[in-house]
Design an enzyme around this catalytic site. Structure first.
Site, PDB file in Angstrom:
ATOM      1  N   LYS A  43      48.962  28.345  36.512  1.00  0.00           N
ATOM      2  CA  LYS A  43      47.650  28.887  36.152  1.00  0.00           C
ATOM      3  C   LYS A  43      47.420  28.919  34.649  1.00  0.00           C
ATOM      4  O   LYS A  43      46.279  28.816  34.178  1.00  0.00           O
ATOM      5  CB  LYS A  43      47.459  30.283  36.734  1.00  0.00           C
ATOM      6  CG  LYS A  43      48.334  31.358  36.103  1.00  0.00           C
ATOM      7  CD  LYS A  43      48.022  32.732  36.686  1.00  0.00           C
ATOM      8  CE  LYS A  43      48.830  33.827  36.002  1.00  0.00           C
ATOM      9  NZ  LYS A  43      48.524  35.160  36.546  1.00  0.00           N
ATOM     10  N   ARG A 103      50.319  47.984  39.088  1.00  0.00           N
ATOM     11  CA  ARG A 103      49.208  47.052  39.184  1.00  0.00           C
ATOM     12  C   ARG A 103      48.831  47.022  40.658  1.00  0.00           C
ATOM     13  O   ARG A 103      48.533  48.061  41.235  1.00  0.00           O
ATOM     14  CB  ARG A 103      49.571  45.676  38.612  1.00  0.00           C
ATOM     15  CG  ARG A 103      48.302  44.868  38.227  1.00  0.00           C
ATOM     16  CD  ARG A 103      48.607  43.524  37.628  1.00  0.00           C
ATOM     17  NE  ARG A 103      49.001  42.553  38.643  1.00  0.00           N
ATOM     18  CZ  ARG A 103      49.141  41.252  38.394  1.00  0.00           C
ATOM     19  NH1 ARG A 103      48.941  40.778  37.173  1.00  0.00           N
ATOM     20  NH2 ARG A 103      49.502  40.425  39.359  1.00  0.00           N
TER      21      ARG A 103
END
Length: 359
Positions: free
Chosen positions: A38, A133
């Protein structure tokens, strides 16, 4: 043909060398690897290099990148790393074979989308083991897994965790063992096998290399260590890997001797910052044709040790080149090594040319 600037030069053969070293480590543990490209926006040459090195699946946080990777005909499963967006559920089910999920609601939306498309979608339930997270809190996981087991057109295939991204929590024997224990609780509650335990990203490699990673952890999502050759816990070089895998090249558009401290009353700059300046006297300063719209100027290191990044605006990078060891003149190219955050911006910016270099 004259190479344009600014440009990002990618060296997929070198990235492939890194990938082979890292993937062999994972495979020796009995784990499969999801190749995460990515940070290069799933550049096809980089993805192909990772596949040739032995990646077991391709993973990305953006469904657009997975769509591009799918078009490459890789014949490997695709994994969406980002929490699925409900409004994009149909595209997600169509282009991602596996998703990472952190709520029963997301699983229900994907189940319905898969039912409408007549497919079965695989999902991993993310567990928050301390980084804060994404992830279900451990004491809620078994309940979610039990409910997910009843959803049509959806197969819960395992659990996973993310570490060292938001909170900087380091993967340890304790939090990896917690992940294994939660998987076992989810298995008992749901009646599902849950064979996959995804033990995190590149931050898990030091624990893996130490030989202390629990044997049950059998999947990793690896990006930065392969692409930049770095240990993500301290950004030191990962043993055996190369760091000359990416390069930013910008061009000098102004070269002048100027004071090192602005003259006059000062307020905030264009980014709302109040900047302090070191008075180093009059210095030779260069301006390059790249700025904060394209990258993190604090994350690029000049390859000439005599050049120093002073700062940048939206469109310009300001350098102190007084002590440069390479020829400096108007139109000269200056090379930089970007860190992960800077590379992410460079890959995303449409104003930066992307060039593949072989060898």
């Amino acid at each position: 043909m004259i190479a344009q600037t600014p440009r990002l030069e990618l060296y997929p053969d070198r990235i492939g060398e890194n990938a082979k070293i890292v993937y062999d480590l994972c495979h020796a543990h009995g784990a499969t690897v999801a190749a995460v490209a990515k940070v290069t926006c799933a550049n096809p040459s980089v993805v192909h290099a990772m596949m040739r090195a032995g990646a077991d699946m391709v993973a990305d946080s953006r469904i657009q990148n997975l769509m591009s990777a799918t078009a490459l005909g890789l014949e490997r499963p695709s994994m969406l790393l980002r929490i699925p967006t409900p409004s994009a559920a149909h595209d997600i089910v169509r282009y991602a074979d596996i998703t990472l999920n952190s709520s029963l609601g997301s699983l229900q939306v994907l189940s319905e989308a898969a039912r409408m498309l007549g497919v079965t979608h695989e999902a991993v339930l993310m567990i928050d083991v301390g980084d804060l997270r994404e992830g279900v809190w451990p004491d809620h996981a078994a309940k979610v897994a039990k409910a997910a087991a009843a959803l049509p057109n959806l197969e819960l295939v395992g659990v996973g965790a993310n570490l060292a991204c938001y909170g900087g929590v380091i993967p340890s024997v304790e939090n990896m063992r917690l992940l294994v224990d939660v998987r076992n609780e989810c298995r008992d509650a749901s009646g599902l096998e849950l064979p996959l335990i995804s033990g995190g990203n590149s931050s898990s490699l030091p624990l893996l290399a130490s030989g202390k990673m629990p044997a049950e952890i059998n999947h990793f999502r690896i990006g930065e260590t392969v692409i930049l050759g770095s240990n993500v816990l301290d950004r030191s070089d990962w043993p055996g890997t190369r760091q000359d895998t990416v390069r930013l090249v910008a061009e000098i558009v102004e070269l002048e001797r100027k004071p090192s401290v602005p003259i006059g009353l000062r307020a905030q700059n264009a980014f709302g910052e109040t900047v302090e300046f070191d008075d180093r006297g009059t210095r030779l300063r260069a301006i390059c044709n790249i700025g904060r719209q394209d990258t993190s100027v604090d994350g690029i290191l000049p390859q000439d040790p005599g050049i120093r990044v002073i700062g940048g605006s939206s469109d310009h990078l300001i350098l102190d080149v007084e002590d440069a060891t390479t020829p400096i003149h108007l139109g000269a190219e200056v090379a930089f090594t970007p860190n992960y955050g800077a590379l992410l911006g460079l890959s995303t910016s449409p104003y930066v040319e992307k060039i593949i270099r072989r060898g």
